[in-house]
Design a protein around this motif. Sequence first.
Motif, PDB file in Angstrom:
ATOM      1  N   LEU A  96       6.150   8.229  -1.033  1.00  0.00           N
ATOM      2  CA  LEU A  96       6.426   8.581   0.375  1.00  0.00           C
ATOM      3  C   LEU A  96       7.854   9.064   0.533  1.00  0.00           C
ATOM      4  O   LEU A  96       8.769   8.516  -0.082  1.00  0.00           O
ATOM      5  CB  LEU A  96       6.279   7.345   1.246  1.00  0.00           C
ATOM      6  N   SER A  97       8.014  10.083   1.393  1.00  0.00           N
ATOM      7  CA  SER A  97       9.384  10.519   1.673  1.00  0.00           C
ATOM      8  C   SER A  97       9.824  10.168   3.081  1.00  0.00           C
ATOM      9  O   SER A  97      11.008  10.077   3.359  1.00  0.00           O
ATOM     10  CB  SER A  97       9.562  12.018   1.447  1.00  0.00           C
ATOM     11  N   THR A  98       8.873   9.998   4.018  1.00  0.00           N
ATOM     12  CA  THR A  98       9.236   9.732   5.417  1.00  0.00           C
ATOM     13  C   THR A  98       8.103   8.964   6.092  1.00  0.00           C
ATOM     14  O   THR A  98       6.938   9.138   5.752  1.00  0.00           O
ATOM     15  CB  THR A  98       9.459  11.084   6.153  1.00  0.00           C
ATOM     16  N   LEU A 116      11.734   0.715   1.337  1.00  0.00           N
ATOM     17  CA  LEU A 116      11.300   1.849   0.509  1.00  0.00           C
ATOM     18  C   LEU A 116      12.389   2.919   0.404  1.00  0.00           C
ATOM     19  O   LEU A 116      12.196   3.929  -0.263  1.00  0.00           O
ATOM     20  CB  LEU A 116      10.036   2.492   1.109  1.00  0.00           C
ATOM     21  N   SER A 117      13.500   2.690   1.101  1.00  0.00           N
ATOM     22  CA  SER A 117      14.625   3.652   1.149  1.00  0.00           C
ATOM     23  C   SER A 117      14.177   5.040   1.586  1.00  0.00           C
ATOM     24  O   SER A 117      14.527   6.046   0.962  1.00  0.00           O
ATOM     25  CB  SER A 117      15.319   3.773  -0.214  1.00  0.00           C
ATOM     26  N   ILE A 118      13.367   5.092   2.636  1.00  0.00           N
ATOM     27  CA  ILE A 118      12.961   6.404   3.162  1.00  0.00           C
ATOM     28  C   ILE A 118      13.311   6.468   4.654  1.00  0.00           C
ATOM     29  O   ILE A 118      13.385   5.430   5.321  1.00  0.00           O
ATOM     30  CB  ILE A 118      11.438   6.676   2.975  1.00  0.00           C
ATOM     31  N   PRO A 119      13.514   7.685   5.185  1.00  0.00           N
ATOM     32  CA  PRO A 119      13.804   7.793   6.621  1.00  0.00           C
ATOM     33  C   PRO A 119      12.607   7.396   7.487  1.00  0.00           C
ATOM     34  O   PRO A 119      11.464   7.587   7.070  1.00  0.00           O
ATOM     35  CB  PRO A 119      14.127   9.277   6.827  1.00  0.00           C
ATOM     36  N   THR A 120      12.900   6.823   8.648  1.00  0.00           N
ATOM     37  CA  THR A 120      11.848   6.455   9.609  1.00  0.00           C
ATOM     38  C   THR A 120      12.126   7.141  10.933  1.00  0.00           C
ATOM     39  O   THR A 120      13.277   7.222  11.370  1.00  0.00           O
ATOM     40  CB  THR A 120      11.923   4.961  10.027  1.00  0.00           C
ATOM     41  N   LEU A 132       0.831  -1.209   0.000  1.00  0.00           N
ATOM     42  CA  LEU A 132       0.000   0.000   0.000  1.00  0.00           C
ATOM     43  C   LEU A 132       0.866   1.259   0.000  1.00  0.00           C
ATOM     44  O   LEU A 132       0.484   2.295  -0.532  1.00  0.00           O
ATOM     45  CB  LEU A 132      -0.917   0.032   1.236  1.00  0.00           C
ATOM     46  N   LEU A 133       2.042   1.143   0.616  1.00  0.00           N
ATOM     47  CA  LEU A 133       2.886   2.335   0.743  1.00  0.00           C
ATOM     48  C   LEU A 133       3.872   2.493  -0.402  1.00  0.00           C
ATOM     49  O   LEU A 133       4.411   3.563  -0.626  1.00  0.00           O
ATOM     50  CB  LEU A 133       3.652   2.292   2.069  1.00  0.00           C
ATOM     51  N   SER A 134       4.108   1.386  -1.146  1.00  0.00           N
ATOM     52  CA  SER A 134       5.118   1.502  -2.206  1.00  0.00           C
ATOM     53  C   SER A 134       4.547   2.192  -3.438  1.00  0.00           C
ATOM     54  O   SER A 134       5.290   2.565  -4.334  1.00  0.00           O
ATOM     55  CB  SER A 134       5.716   0.138  -2.539  1.00  0.00           C
TER      56      SER A 134
END
Length: 454
Positions: A107-109, A127-131, A99-101
């Motif tokens: 998505l960026s974060t 997803l290679s995004i900051p968490t 759902l998020l990909s």
Amino acid sequence: LDQTTPHIAIFPTAGMGHLMPFLRLAAMLATRNCTVTVIAAKPTVSAAESDQLSSFFATHQNIKCLEFQLLPYNPTTDIDPFFAQFIAISNSVHLLHPLLSNTSPPLSTFIADFTIASSVCKIATDLSIPTYVLITTSARFFSLLACHSQLVENNAKKGGGEGVDYIEIPAGLPPVPLSSIPPPFFNPNHYFSAIISANAPSFTKVNGILVNTFDWFESATIEVLNSGRVVRDLAPILPVGPLESFKFGHAPNLPWLDNQPAKSVLFISFGSRTALSKDQLSELGVGLEKSGCKFLWILKGSKVDKQDKEEIEEILDESFLERTKNRGMVMKGWVNQEQILAHPAIGGFLSHCGWNSVMEAARQGVPILAWPQHGDQRVNAQVVENAGLGSWARDWIGEKILVKGEEIEEKIREIMRLENLAKASEVREKARHAREIGGNSEQAIQGIIEASKQ
Ligand code: BUP
């Protein structure tokens, strides 16, 4: 991808104490030029959560809602329904990945509750995004969560706490009385402890740990946590509080409160999940009546609101209600607590010290008489006292002891004194500075937004 408007996903878990700060953060990011998606796990445990979500999305139409249907979870043992929901969300969280990909914009974060931090970290890495995690308790209680495994080990070595009064925390943070730590913390077989051990390792993997607190309020704890001496490689602690309240559909309609003199009314609420015993409620009534103080009391009859069916007259003595009807008001159901705390007539807050309540009182400069019940609340009560926001009735030990009306009367008289208001106003000013442009909490939020644009 528009680099100037990052897309941030926000994922709260169960209970109002976890939902409210996430919705506040979502609204704050949206007004700071971010695209925001809130992931709403369904079904919720309480009616308050689903009502709050509906009214939030109705008044914030620029914020997207991603409804996330949970896999059924039917625990075989008797378990706190809010813990069961943490587990249900954990068990379902892998379904979020697809759902998020594919979101638009991408998505960026990702900012999630700590109770699902490990699973969310895996998705964000893919997803290679900051968490980030958003901590919904005090920095002080977080310090216990951060070094949970070490504390459990030390406790076991010392014979399971036998004869021990204080728990030592690494790096010279002041020890915490054992009586302030919820017993399930040290029980590896308990859900609470299992959730912490499963997620604490990710505190070194996330990009930052957002805490709904402010530097002035918990400066020593934040400094020590950020020194890396409590947990090596701990992600930076970013105080972002007190989080701002968001806009509501309607203002509270409380003509009785509007007619009371400034700072004369004690507000009483034990949060969304704590129901005192009937005997204790009746003693609280005795204390209120004897104190002569005006009061606005939000009454709760059971832990989960869907089961809270009794009328006020079935819970409290009718003669008490009759005798106090001109100087007190008892209500059941959901009220907008922060709007009430902001009301000019409110001069004190008898609170269980759920952390959101503490931050709301700090933001509004209302002195707290702390009557913590369970969980993180005793540790939070100590933070309140240390910061000068109020006092902690230490001898009123949670659910086990019946506190008599006379003791309550005395503490109510004390908290309504003018000198407490002066100290609480100072806290309010410090809280406002933290939120102003250039203030620590505002800078932390701006830092997250900037990092999301890279
Ligand atoms: Br009850 C109630 N209105 O009637 P805490 C609560 N709240 O706005 P909790 C209302 O819910 P934990 C009501 O302002 C706060 O933001 C209140 O969070 C709001 O306590 C939130 O104070 C409650 O952290 O959580 O729910 O008991 O046990 O996790 O501390």
